[in-house]
Design a protein around this motif. Structure first.
Motif, PDB file in Angstrom:
ATOM      1  N   VAL D 100       0.829  -1.201   0.000  1.00 18.06           N
ATOM      2  CA  VAL D 100       0.000   0.000   0.000  1.00 18.06           C
ATOM      3  C   VAL D 100       0.865   1.253   0.000  1.00 18.06           C
ATOM      4  CG1 VAL D 100      -1.548   1.324   1.413  1.00 18.06           C
ATOM      5  CG2 VAL D 100      -1.977  -1.090   1.044  1.00 18.06           C
ATOM      6  N   GLU D 101       1.868   1.196   0.847  1.00 22.19           N
ATOM      7  CA  GLU D 101       2.768   2.337   0.909  1.00 22.19           C
ATOM      8  C   GLU D 101       3.489   2.489  -0.423  1.00 22.19           C
ATOM      9  OE1 GLU D 101       6.001   4.028   4.099  1.00 22.19           O
ATOM     10  OE2 GLU D 101       5.211   2.019   4.304  1.00 22.19           O
ATOM     11  N   ALA D 104       1.303   4.160  -2.804  1.00 19.97           N
ATOM     12  CA  ALA D 104       1.155   5.586  -2.528  1.00 19.97           C
ATOM     13  C   ALA D 104       2.374   6.320  -3.050  1.00 19.97           C
ATOM     14  CB  ALA D 104       0.995   5.813  -1.031  1.00 19.97           C
ATOM     15  N   TYR D 126     -10.128  11.506  -2.556  1.00 21.99           N
ATOM     16  CA  TYR D 126     -10.042  10.192  -1.924  1.00 21.99           C
ATOM     17  C   TYR D 126      -8.623   9.847  -1.480  1.00 21.99           C
ATOM     18  CZ  TYR D 126     -10.300   5.226  -1.126  1.00 21.99           C
ATOM     19  OH  TYR D 126     -10.195   4.000  -0.555  1.00 21.99           O
ATOM     20  N   ARG D 129      -7.224  11.833   1.344  1.00 20.83           N
ATOM     21  CA  ARG D 129      -7.944  11.510   2.572  1.00 20.83           C
ATOM     22  C   ARG D 129      -7.406  10.231   3.202  1.00 20.83           C
ATOM     23  NH1 ARG D 129     -14.111  12.131   1.471  1.00 20.83           N
ATOM     24  NH2 ARG D 129     -13.870  14.391   1.622  1.00 20.83           N
ATOM     25  N   ILE D 130      -7.260   9.179   2.401  1.00 19.93           N
ATOM     26  CA  ILE D 130      -6.797   7.937   3.035  1.00 19.93           C
ATOM     27  C   ILE D 130      -5.344   8.033   3.454  1.00 19.93           C
ATOM     28  CG2 ILE D 130      -8.454   6.342   1.971  1.00 19.93           C
ATOM     29  CD1 ILE D 130      -6.290   5.586  -0.022  1.00 19.93           C
ATOM     30  N   HIS D 131      -4.586   8.934   2.825  1.00 19.26           N
ATOM     31  CA  HIS D 131      -3.195   9.030   3.234  1.00 19.26           C
ATOM     32  C   HIS D 131      -2.977  10.135   4.248  1.00 19.26           C
ATOM     33  CE1 HIS D 131      -2.107   5.999   0.428  1.00 19.26           C
ATOM     34  NE2 HIS D 131      -2.529   6.678  -0.612  1.00 19.26           N
ATOM     35  N   GLY D 132      -4.058  10.782   4.637  1.00 22.93           N
ATOM     36  CA  GLY D 132      -3.937  11.818   5.666  1.00 22.93           C
ATOM     37  C   GLY D 132      -3.105  12.998   5.225  1.00 22.93           C
ATOM     38  N   LEU D 133      -3.255  13.399   3.967  1.00 23.56           N
ATOM     39  CA  LEU D 133      -2.422  14.488   3.463  1.00 23.56           C
ATOM     40  C   LEU D 133      -2.991  15.859   3.791  1.00 23.56           C
ATOM     41  CD1 LEU D 133      -1.434  13.045  -0.006  1.00 23.56           C
ATOM     42  CD2 LEU D 133      -0.310  12.808   2.195  1.00 23.56           C
ATOM     43  N   LYS D 135      -4.907  18.415   6.513  1.00 24.05           N
ATOM     44  CA  LYS D 135      -5.224  18.571   7.927  1.00 24.05           C
ATOM     45  C   LYS D 135      -6.643  19.047   8.124  1.00 24.05           C
ATOM     46  CE  LYS D 135      -0.778  19.825   9.829  1.00 24.05           C
ATOM     47  NZ  LYS D 135      -0.316  20.832   8.881  1.00 24.05           N
ATOM     48  N   ARG D 180      -6.648  12.745  -9.931  1.00 25.70           N
ATOM     49  CA  ARG D 180      -6.773  11.906  -8.754  1.00 25.70           C
ATOM     50  C   ARG D 180      -5.421  11.315  -8.352  1.00 25.70           C
ATOM     51  NH1 ARG D 180     -10.761   7.027  -9.823  1.00 25.70           N
ATOM     52  NH2 ARG D 180      -8.974   6.352 -11.010  1.00 25.70           N
ATOM     53  N   ALA D 181      -4.645  10.906  -9.368  1.00 31.93           N
ATOM     54  CA  ALA D 181      -3.340  10.321  -9.058  1.00 31.93           C
ATOM     55  C   ALA D 181      -2.387  11.386  -8.545  1.00 31.93           C
ATOM     56  CB  ALA D 181      -2.763   9.639 -10.294  1.00 31.93           C
ATOM     57  N   VAL D 184      -2.257  12.669  -4.729  1.00 33.91           N
ATOM     58  CA  VAL D 184      -1.545  11.964  -3.659  1.00 33.91           C
ATOM     59  C   VAL D 184      -0.077  12.386  -3.617  1.00 33.91           C
ATOM     60  CG1 VAL D 184      -1.172   9.668  -2.681  1.00 33.91           C
ATOM     61  CG2 VAL D 184      -3.109  10.058  -4.137  1.00 33.91           C
TER      62      VAL D 184
END
Ligand SMILES: Nc1ncnc2c1ncn2[C@@H]1O[C@H](COP(=O)(O)OP(=O)(O)OP(=O)(O)O)[C@@H](O)[C@H]1O
Ligand SMILES: Nc1ncnc2c1ncn2[C@@H]1O[C@H](COP(=O)(O)OP(=O)(O)OP(=O)(O)O)[C@@H](O)[C@H]1O
Ligand SMILES: [Mg+2]
Ligand SMILES: [Mg+2]
Lengths: 493, 326, 439, 271, 271
Positions: D100-101, D104, D126, D129-133, D135, D180-181, D184
């Motif tokens: 997963v990492e 990313a 998305y 959000r899932i990577h907590g980028l 705040k 989208r890509a 991240v």
């Protein structure tokens, strides 16, 4: 401490661990969540899992195992003359001891010491507390019960301690392990995966449970009736033995099995075309409004209790078919005799088929709708009509799913009871005329189980043999079906 | 689990006894407001007794209703599980009647007619042959000229045994078939069974459901004859016409004085060990056998139970009082 | 618009010779196909309509109940002749309230009080629950003693039937449950406005009873509610979890094949066998109480699981792989991919499975038979561990009652069951519509 | 193996770009689909902050190689990868590695546009959000806007961020996927024919974006347009029938390729 | 309206191709998706045995117009077409017209490859089979082989005709779709970016095929590659924001367009 309080404590502890770990992770990341390997919530969940899961597992194991251990300890302490008795009698003694012990828990220690070893008084006292004893206890039982209570209390105390140590230790361990690069999400997801695995094991456990809940009684049946008579017998007449047969009666499985398959087949003959066409219409032709109305309405058919269908078959459909056949016969031959019986394979099949329509239609509708639009465009763009597109492209693409739905429908048909009882009767006959009554395996299972028959006789026990046989037959059918589906599966996209 | 002691009586068993037990349970709950209304399960005498014989303790049932007396093998099984002291309580009798749709003319049966019409094998010209009769009038010219269609209790029902014993076996004997059977079949047990074997060509239809189902069958086939409990018939007297047997009209009086031949006793069984322990159980049993319930004026008789004769009821009460076990 | 075909600009091409592609035949096939669809849906819906109309025709009367309103004098002499209620409240419970009603009725109808058959005939018109009603009134408020209060009590079921026109008056009087005299009194009361029909709230609040007029679905409703909650809370997560594991995580091998076959097979197990399982595992082994909705819920959960699993797996399988690839390519973990993308897309199918599974569970009686839920239960359970019944059980039990008045109640109970089903499904259907999207 | 590596080092010495460090190293990468072998011992290194183009005829294994760089092949049941691929020196097929990492860090844009059936905003947000980028919501909004702008889509969709992403036209959908890509901000971006559904203007924009991204990211792009490869990439690798035919500086590749097959392919002599 | 038509007539006089008859005529074609208007009064005629290319930036309505030519828009729930489109003089939106026959005459190849989840052979033989174009199995075999050959796929798949079409690579899938459309031998073939998933070699093959087909068929092709439009088409139509900006001979269009917007677009000044 009672189990529910322990559970409550664990929940609270888990929540605390979650909050603590989450904020610790945030602090380590310096408020920048992207510096962490996982989202902060995962660290929280990780700690919560460590603080509750091991403790919970130990708790469960302890709760499951300790009564057995305590029991064997108490039994070991039984006087020798009791130990000399048969196992069944010892079991009885132990269950009495357990009951006394349970009853003593309702008394105060003063009351117990006041009673001393006066067995009659103890029985009376416990009766007064609503704890029935099978008879007057023997003196050794009082001591045994006291030992039992003491041991159980001790075990519980150790358990409580162990659980709390585990919970706190787990929380501590998890909190200490938290670091920015720590892969909390992976750990949490591994636990989730295990949870999913456990969920799917429930299906297996159910099967095991079903087999075991029937096996012992089925074996008792086969001890009384030879298996060959059961599996290959062509007459079902549990109370009357055939010439030279066993002394109980004839337990021929074959007529029931044929009836099951026959009625199921007729039901599928009704449900599959109607359901499939309804599904196709809803998915491909109907406007969204019609679809959103027709689908739930058809689903109501699945929700009507089967006993309602049964009476519907009995009062309306059966006589209707009978009179219809008389009319038809009259028109054709001049003889106004009915050739369809009011209760028949046909009646049961039709009514059951109607009940099964939504099983086919709703599931197939979802599956057909899910076939990608590009496939339809491809076909329509070549000049295919809608129906050609459906028949040649959409349905083949949806086939594996549809077969699954049909399998489930067939399963439901095999398992149905009430409709058959009322629409096709309970007479186990071996014949091929769909206009005559027949009956199914499930009907006999229910009837033999719920009747006034002696529960120790083969007549009741045969229900278990029937259940287990049906179980294995459908298992074989399903294995075959899986093989077929595999063979014809087509993957899109 | 170590649940707290139970404060509600649990009863299971025969669906024939169920309506009576229900009435008693309801009245019991209303009369003794300090006890909860008992739970009365349905599920059949066999299943009820099976639960009953599981053992002693508050996680087992207290009473099993039964439309037949408990069998020796069952008592044995009970004993094995520690249920040693069982109290048998007879509550009265259940009359079994033959009835047809009201549109039919009056019918009068003797057991021999029924035997001839429904047996698997009958005697024709001194020989045992598969039942050839198609119409009632072929059996007995006095009976209506309609096809034989009888809805009899299925084999799971206790009523079936009574039907076989009191009607078929009696008819078998009366029609003189016993002698022929004795000649043709040597095995004693098989002789008895041959008398009560019912034809399976569709003329006699087993009903494994309740009397409502039989009623529906008759509604669908107006010339059919059904076997009912007296109580059921009395509640549906506007739809059904009852047949006489041996010239006797079934009623609570004729059954209780023994002139109407087809009836059976109904029972319930109590675990003595529970009597003192389960609150209200003793009161419930006493209440059940009181004349207020099973007496000739009581609600059970009003519903269709055939009350036991006075002396017998007195005997029942005495046994209950003495906690007499089997 | 003909001027587009300008002689100067490009002319319109001449159509080439048409190939015969069997248009007529194919269109006929198309129309037939479509007609089959319409016929199929109509077939289903007509049967539904027929069934429902039969049920409603038989059952709508159950929602009304005949009651009789009487001025009852709570005479102290009858209730508490020795005036002991202050010291011994139990006298209020044991008192003969039937007598109060009898007196009120005799007075209302001007019956000769010394004619025993007449008095008995008249009191038979009132429900046997009526004295209990008076008793409860007095116990709740002893000050009522000595007053005359207008009390509305239930009429006997037979009077109710007669009032609804369900008794065939052509039948001979002695084969009828209501005799001519009683009919006369009924008419008299009706004329006075003392006998009338009102909405049958008791049907929803009362527990079961052996008296048709007092029997209600209260216990069954609460029981079914518990059952469905337990089934939903357990079977949905377990079923979806199982499906996700099998469809998304498990490597396809013999073991997963075995599980798949096994689940399909469980769907074919007759429901009563689940009852056997529940009896031996939950009651005998785990020691849970009999007749409890908790046990029923567990049993029905096991029974419903295969349905939900099969439907869910089909739905998961239908989610396009490109969506999975997109999520994984962004660095979502497999779990996140499943729970963020695949599951929402599969939701309509899952909900369909849930609707069908729950509907099946809601209407099932057989497994409940063995765990003691097919029972006479008078008071509603307060927890899922208290004895209870369920709606289909009530239908089943009432259907087997001998008394005619239970016929309409049976149909009434079916109507309530269907309403329950509709309310339950409505939520799921609305949810499903939210998730339904073509891609 | 050692010999091969030495040969590669020698070749690298010959090249001008030899000073640029390798971001990813592929050694003897073979990929099998069940029994079918789709890649044969491919040895291809990806340089940091460089655009590497993969070209070759249809079915030659470009996508397969690309997908093995972020282990997207793991999701294909019967797909098996042998050999070694490293990212910053770490073996990405090491059992310890977190895929997963990895994904990313190595983002991907696919050949067929595959927006989630969600709103445009949710599509882009998305990943962050899932990577907590992000705040805060404002942060997220900003990332979304910036990503859409980078993908040249912002002006077209800014008024309908909360409409479904699947309602866009094909070209718009693909640009959404790129946005989208990019959202991240991965280290390496793999693009599988990202422009095959785009018009020239949008393509130019994406190419510009690739150019811009190159400063901070490493990019591997599969393309069937030789022109595009020439325009956007610094290094080009040519595949044929599952083999790596040649890897070279793009300039050299298109003017003076080492391998005759490359020459033939570029001249359109086979395919 | 009349004025517009007259202007068109004048324009047509200026052109060299005015002797070629019109296969399809589109007049004032507007397309709405629900409330959203995607095409504004487009007037575009398609000449017989000519390749007409539709170009324009992403989302400008090329696909929408193309789909309205064989009424594929009918399959979109909320899509509405106004105006008039004729094929050989017959109004194709006439209620009497048969869409099945229309679509058999006006075939289509889509932007995303969409092979049926069936074998390659079944994919290609599907059209001929439903239309009853083959009299015998041998006939059918021949049609399949010929179509696959025309699509340049025969050599790659001839040994696995009975494997699934979805197992092919993206480019192969698209060529399979082309073969499938060709197998029905329609009069007009609509192609929506048919080469967007193909490599140059395969593209060249398809372009050659288009060239070959032009002798017997009328072709309308949507493309985002100006080069491709220039290579394969004789007429080009340029769309922008749902409007037809200009329609002209391809040569003229790319050298000396009438409309400044065309000029700008071709020069890459907007998009
Ligand atoms: N999932 C799969 N299963 C089996 N074979 C596959 C799979 N995916 C690709 N292949 C095969 O592997 C080979 C390489 O395919 P790949 O998709 O990498 O080609 P490509 O160079 O990307 O082609 P294109 O330019 O057409 O996209 C092809 O022969 C293809 O048929
Ligand atoms: N099914 C649909 N529902 C709603 N709007 C749509 C639909 N299909 C297309 N549109 C819209 O109509 C407009 C024209 O779309 P179209 O697909 O015709 O563009 P295009 O020129 O083919 O673009 P591309 O080159 O990206 O394929 C776009 O704005 C698009 O968002
Ligand atoms: Mg590719
Ligand atoms: Mg387009």
């Amino acid at each position: 401490m009672s189990t529910s309080i322990i559970l409550l404590c664990l929940v609270v502890l888990g929540a605390l661990a979650y909050v603590a770990a989450r904020s610790r992770a945030m602090a380590l990341a310096g408020g920048k969540p992207s510096a962490l390997h996982s989202r902060p919530g995962y660290y929280g969940a990780y700690a919560a899992i460590w603080s509750t899961l091991p403790a919970l597992i130990i708790l469960c194991i302890w709760l499951a195992a300790s009564p057995g251990i305590v029991e064997s300890a108490v039994r070991d302490a039984f006087p020798d003359d009791v130990k000399a008795k048969t196992a069944a009698e010892q079991d009885l003694s132990y269950s009495m001891v357990a009951t006394i012990a349970r009853g003593m828990n309702l008394l105060t220690s003063d009351e117990i010491s006041a009673l001393g070893s006066d067995t009659a008084a103890i029985q009376a006292k416990l009766n007064g507390k609503g704890v029935p004893l099978a008879g007057e206890p023997q003196p050794f039982m009082i001591d045994a019960a006291k030992t039992l209570n003491a041991k159980a209390a001790g075990s519980r105390m150790i358990m409580t301690a162990v659980v709390f140590v585990l919970a706190l230790g787990g929380a501590f361990y998890a909190l200490r392990g938290i670091a920015p690069r720590f892969r909390a999400r992976n750990r949490v997801e591994r636990v989730m995966l295990w949870a999913l695995l456990v969920a799917s094991s429930i299906a297996i456990l159910t099967t095991v449970g079903i087999v075991f809940s029937m096996l012992s009684e089925a074996i008792r049946f086969f001890a009384a009736v030879p298996a060959t008579d059961f599996f290959f017998g062509t007459v079902w007449d549990p109370r009357f033995a055939g010439a030279g047969g066993s002394s109980f009666g004839q337990f021929g499985l074959i007529p029931l099995l044929l009836g099951t398959l026959y009625i199921g087949f007729v039901a599928m003959l009704v449900a599959v075309p109607v359901g499939l066409f309804a599904a196709i219409y809803m998915a491909e032709y109907a406007s969204p409004k019609v679809r959103s109305l027709a689908k739930p309405l058809l689903e109501v058919l699945a929700g009507i209790p089967t006993i309602v269908y049964g009476f519907f078959a009995l009062v309306t459909v059966g006589p209707f078919l009978r009179d219809l056949s008389a009319q038809v016969n009259g028109l054709l031959t001049g003889n106004y005799g009915n050739f369809i019986q009011a209760q028949s394979v046909l009646t049961a099949g039709i009514v059951m088929g109607i009940m099964l329509i939504p099983y086919v239609s709703s599931l197939s509708d979802d599956i057909i709708t899910a076939v990608p639009h590009a496939l339809r465009d491809g076909s329509l763009g070549l000049g295919a009509t809608r129906s050609e597109t459906i028949k040649r492209v959409v349905l083949p693409a949806a086939l594996p799913g549809i077969v699954g739905a049909l399998l489930m429908t067939a399963s439901r048909a095999i398992g149905e009871t009430m409709i058959v009882v009322l629409a096709a009767g309970v007479a186990a006959r071996m014949q091929i005329n769909p206009f005559e009554p027949m009956t199914t395996v499930t009907v006999k299972i229910v009837n033999q189980l719920t009747g006034d028959l002696e529960f120790t006789s083969p007549q009741t026990l045969v229900a278990f043999a029937l259940g287990i046989t049906l179980f294995f037959i459908t298992l074989c059918l399903n294995i075959y079906a899986l093989y077929i589906v595999r063979k014809y599966r087509e993957q899109y996209e | 689990g170590a649940a707290a002691a139970r404060d509600q009586i649990q009863v299971a068993g025969s669906s024939t006894v169920l309506p009576y037990a229900k009435i008693v349970a309801e009245s019991f709950g209303e009369t003794f407001s300090n006890f909860k209304t008992p739970i009365v399960e349905s599920g059949g005498s066999g299943a009820g007794l099976k639960e009953f014989c599981k053992g002693v303790g508050e996680d087992t049932i207290d009473i099993a209703n039964s439309s037949r007396s408990i069998k020796d093998s069952e008592i044995e099984a009970c004993k094995k599980a520690g249920v040693t002291d069982i109290q048998e309580v007879k509550i009265g009798y259940d009359g079994i009647v033959f009835a047809t749709d009201t549109a039919n003319s009056d019918v009068a049966y003797v057991p021999a007619d029924i035997y001839k019409a429904l047996a698997a094998q009958v005697v024709v010209d001194g020989k045992l042959v598969a039942n050839p009769y198609k119409k009632w009038s072929e059996v007995n010219p006095k009976l209506p000229d309609v096809e034989i269609a009888a809805y009899i209790p299925g084999e799971k029902h206790g009523t079936r045994e009574v039907f076989e014993e009191k009607v078929l076996a009696a008819g078998c004997k009366a029609s003189g078939a016993t002698d022929v059977i004795a000649k043709e079949i040597s095995d004693k047990a098989a002789q008895g069974k041959a008398c009560v074997a019912v034809r399976k060509d569709g003329a006699a239809v087993d009903i494994d459901g309740d009397y409502t189902e039989t009623l529906s069958r008759i509604a669908a086939n107006k010339t059919g004859v059904g076997v009912f409990g007296l109580s059921f018939y009395e509640n549906n007297a506007d739809k059904l016409k009852v047949a006489t047997v041996n010239g006797v009209v079934p009623s609570t009086e004729t059954i209780s004085n023994g002139t109407y031949p087809v009836s059976r006793p109904l029972f319930f069984y109590v675990k003595k060990a529970h009597l003192g322990a389960v609150p209200g159980l003793k009161e419930y049993v006493n209440f059940f056998v009181s004349d207020q319930m099973i007496g000739p004026e009581g609600p059970l008789v009003e519903y269709g139970l055939v009350a036991a004769p006075d002396a017998e009821r007195e005997e029942i009460r005495k046994n209950v009082e003495a906690e007499k076990t089997m | 618009m003909t001027n587009i075909v300008s002689p100067i600009a490009g002319t319109i091409s001449k159509a080439p010779e048409r190939r015969d592609i069997g248009i007529k035949r194919r269109y006929a096939a198309e129309r037939r196909f479509r007609a089959y669809g319409i016929a199929a849906i109509s077939f289903g819906l007509i049967f539904l309509a027929f069934l429902l109309s039969t049920v409603i025709r038989n059952g709508y009367t159950a929602f009304q109940q005949t009651v009789i309103s009487l001025p009852v004098e709570f005479t102290e002499k009858t209730i508490d002749p020795d005036n002991k209620r202050a010291t011994d409240p139990s006298v209020l419970i044991a008192a003969n309230y039937g007598a109060l009603l009898r007196d009120a009725l005799v007075k209302e109808l001007n019956i000769n009080a010394s004619s025993r058959p007449d008095v008995r005939g008249a009191t038979a018109m009132l429900s046997k629950s009526a004295p209990i009603q008076l008793r409860d009134m007095v116990v709740a408020d002893p000050s009522i003693i000595g007053k005359t209060v207008n009390v509305t009590v239930l009429a006997d079921a037979n009077v109710d039937s007669a009032n609804k026109g369900q008794i065939d008056l052509a039948v001979d009087e002695k084969n009828r449950k209501v005799n001519d005299k009683q009919l006369g009194w009924m008419n008299e009361l009706k004329a006075n406005g003392a006998l009338f029909k009102e909405f049958n709230t008791g049907l929803f609040t009362h527990g079961n009873s052996s008296r048709p007029e007092a029997a209600g679905l209260g216990v069954a409703l609460v029981g079914s509610l518990y059952l469905m909650l337990i089934v939903l809370v357990l079977s949905l997560p377990i079923g979806v979890g199982t499906s996700i594991y099998l469809e998304e995580f498990a490597t396809k091998n013999k073991v997963t094949d075995l599980i798949e076959v096994n689940i399909n097979n469980l769907a074919a197990v007759p429901s009563i066998v689940y009852g056997l399982l529940g009896l031996s595992v939950f009651i005998n082994f785990a020691g849970l109480p009999r007749s409890a909705p908790l046990v029923g819920g567990l049993v029905l959960t096991l029974m419903t699981l295969p349905t939900i699993i099969i439907a869910t797996r089909a739905a998961l399988r239908a989610v396009p792989p490109s969506i999975r690839a997109a999520a994984l390519g962004l660095g979502a973990s497999k779990m996140q991919m499943v729970f963020h993308h695949v599951l929402p897309l599969a939701m309509p199918g899952i909900l369909t499975g849930t609707i069908i599974g729950l509907a099946h569970a809601l209407g099932e009686t057989a497994p409940l038979l063995l765990i003691g839920m097919v029972a006479f239960v008078a008071s509603a359970p307060s927890t899922p561990l208290d004895p209870s019944t369920a709606l289909p059980v009530q239908v089943y039990m009432w259907a087997n009652e001998a008394e005619r008045a239970f016929v309409e109640r049976t149909s009434g109970a079916i109507i309530v069951l269907l309403l329950f089903l509709i309310v339950m499904n409505l939520g799921a259907i609305l949810l499903r519509r939210r998730f339904e999207r073509r891609w | 193996m050692n010999m091969l590596t030495e040969a590669a080092v020698e070749k690298a010495l010959d090249q001008k770009m030899n000073t640029i460090p390798y971001k990813m190293i592929g050694q003897d990468v073979s990929v099998y689909y069940g029994d079918k072998r789709a890649l044969f011992d491919v040895k291809l290194n990806i340089r940091e902050n460089t655009v590497t183009a993969l070209i070759g005829p249809s079915g030659c294994g470009k996508s397969t190689f690309l997908r093995s760089l972020n282990r997207m092949n793991d999701t294909i049941d019967n797909c098996r990868v042998t050999g070694k691929i490293t990212l910053d020196g770490e073996d990405i097929y090491d059992p310890d590695i977190d895929v997963v990492e990895l994904r990313a860090r190595v983002g991907m844009v696919f050949q067929k546009p595959n927006p989630f059936p969600k709103t445009i905003y949710e599509n882009v947000s998305y990943g962050p959000r899932i990577h907590g980028l992000a705040k805060s919501k404002a942060d997220l909004d900003q990332i979304v806007e910036q990503s859409l702008q980078r993908a040249g889509l912002w002006n077209e969709v800014k008024d309908r961020l909360h409409e479904s992403g699947t309602g866009l036209s094909g070209g718009q959908q693909q640009r959404l996927c790129i946005a989208r890509a990019v959202a991240v901000s991965p280290e390496v971006i793999l693009m599988d024919e990202p422009c095959s559904a785009l018009d020239p203007i949008a393509t130019a924009k994406v190419e510009e974006l690739i150019h811009e991204l190159r400063e901070n990211f490493t990019i591997v792009i599969v393309t069937h347009s030789m022109q595009q490869a020439a325009r956007v990439s610094q290094r080009t690798a040519m595949f044929h029938l599952g083999n790596l035919v040649e890897e070279n500086d793009t300039d050299k590749m298109f003017t003076n390729p080492d391998d005759p097959r490359t020459q033939d392919y570029i001249m359109g002599r086979f395919g």
